[in-house]
Design an enzyme around this catalytic site. Sequence first.
Site, PDB file in Angstrom:
ATOM      1  N   ASP A   7       4.056  -2.606   2.504  1.00 51.52           N
ATOM      2  CA  ASP A   7       3.265  -1.367   2.479  1.00 51.52           C
ATOM      3  C   ASP A   7       1.786  -1.741   2.397  1.00 51.52           C
ATOM      4  OD1 ASP A   7       2.738   1.463   2.289  1.00 51.52           O
ATOM      5  OD2 ASP A   7       2.327   1.190   0.165  1.00 51.52           O
ATOM      6  N   SER A   8       0.942  -0.769   2.689  1.00 54.61           N
ATOM      7  CA  SER A   8      -0.497  -0.997   2.584  1.00 54.61           C
ATOM      8  C   SER A   8      -0.920  -1.189   1.121  1.00 54.61           C
ATOM      9  CB  SER A   8      -1.246   0.191   3.186  1.00 54.61           C
ATOM     10  OG  SER A   8      -0.840   1.385   2.548  1.00 54.61           O
ATOM     11  N   CYS A  70       5.818   1.882   4.923  1.00 56.58           N
ATOM     12  CA  CYS A  70       4.537   2.561   5.105  1.00 56.58           C
ATOM     13  C   CYS A  70       4.675   3.393   6.371  1.00 56.58           C
ATOM     14  CB  CYS A  70       3.409   1.540   5.257  1.00 56.58           C
ATOM     15  SG  CYS A  70       1.804   2.274   5.576  1.00 56.58           S
ATOM     16  N   GLU A 150      -2.789   6.657  -6.368  1.00 57.30           N
ATOM     17  CA  GLU A 150      -3.278   5.334  -6.780  1.00 57.30           C
ATOM     18  C   GLU A 150      -3.933   5.417  -8.167  1.00 57.30           C
ATOM     19  OE1 GLU A 150      -3.587   2.153  -5.018  1.00 57.30           O
ATOM     20  OE2 GLU A 150      -2.283   2.811  -3.391  1.00 57.30           O
ATOM     21  N   CYS A 180       4.523   9.904   3.785  1.00 54.08           N
ATOM     22  CA  CYS A 180       3.672   8.864   3.206  1.00 54.08           C
ATOM     23  C   CYS A 180       4.383   8.414   1.941  1.00 54.08           C
ATOM     24  CB  CYS A 180       2.279   9.413   2.882  1.00 54.08           C
ATOM     25  SG  CYS A 180       1.259   8.245   1.944  1.00 54.08           S
ATOM     26  N   HIS A 182       3.383   7.189  -0.713  1.00 55.62           N
ATOM     27  CA  HIS A 182       2.752   7.502  -1.999  1.00 55.62           C
ATOM     28  C   HIS A 182       3.220   8.867  -2.525  1.00 55.62           C
ATOM     29  CE1 HIS A 182       0.011   4.275  -0.951  1.00 55.62           C
ATOM     30  NE2 HIS A 182      -0.604   4.394  -2.105  1.00 55.62           N
TER      31      HIS A 182
HETATM   32  N1  DGL Z   1       1.779   4.272   2.049  1.00 51.94           N
HETATM   33  C1  DGL Z   1       1.059   4.668   3.238  1.00 51.94           C
HETATM   34  C2  DGL Z   1       1.964   5.505   4.135  1.00 51.94           C
HETATM   35  O1  DGL Z   1       3.175   5.638   3.878  1.00 51.94           O
HETATM   36  C3  DGL Z   1      -0.186   5.457   2.964  1.00 51.94           C
HETATM   37  C4  DGL Z   1      -1.311   4.825   2.247  1.00 51.94           C
HETATM   38  C5  DGL Z   1      -2.449   4.376   3.119  1.00 51.94           C
HETATM   39  O2  DGL Z   1      -3.229   5.191   3.636  1.00 51.94           O
HETATM   40  O3  DGL Z   1      -2.560   3.166   3.271  1.00 51.94           O
HETATM   41  O4  DGL Z   1       1.512   6.001   5.131  1.00 51.94           O
END
Ligand code: DGL
Length: 247
Positions: A7-8, A70, A150, A180, A182
Amino acid sequence: MKIGVFDSGIGGLTVVKSMLEHSLFEEIIYFGDTARVPYGVKDKNTITRYAIEAVEFFKNFEIDLIVVACNTVSAYALDEMRESSACPVIGVVEAGVLATANALKNKDSNILILGTKATINSKAYENALKTRGYKNLEAKATGLFVPIVEEEIYCGKVLDATLEHYFKEVQKPDAIILGCTHFPLISEPIKNYFSKKILIIHSGDAIVEYLENEFEFTHKYDKPTLKFFASENPDALKAVAAKWLSL
Ligand code: DGL
């Protein structure tokens, strides 16, 4: 099976949580690109370059599969990752679309797709759902939820104001795709903003459903080996993992 989860940042830990609940893997190696998060505001070239670097990182381990936890990367760079990877690469968008189609038989249902700006601009969910006959789709970029999560803000005035900012003109949907990784951390406030009866599609649960359909799992691993890596401040990622995953 030994897998890599990418993931990012920390959002993909919500996918690891779903995997742990199902005891599917012997070893999970997590890589969060915390030095360069967020990806959701970047363009395809940058997202793809970072994603290929993640494939290179996983070459240090003998893994059987890469799960892209992600949505932004899954929407833009899955083909390129597959080209540079020796093991299969699967992403959360495809899994999320299948989970939606399995759970929502009425093609007239109103579906709200949430994601980063990049994911929404890619139309990855919209196009795949349209192909499956769903037509009442509303897609909304809700990128502010990423820093909110975050910052571990899961309730209160800041979150309430952000929900109001994004949703005040949105019709109550039958289902919401949390596009997403998050967003599951704030799925309750999102759901409660509209009503408790809404179907929520969660990338982690969707990928587990997808994996269980695609692969034959003969063992249950109640205590898998977990390894966490980050491109910046790995201790902070490990601390969040310990808290979210109750390690
Ligand atoms: N976790 C990323 C997603 O599922 C989003 C976070 C980011 O913008 O890097 O798209």
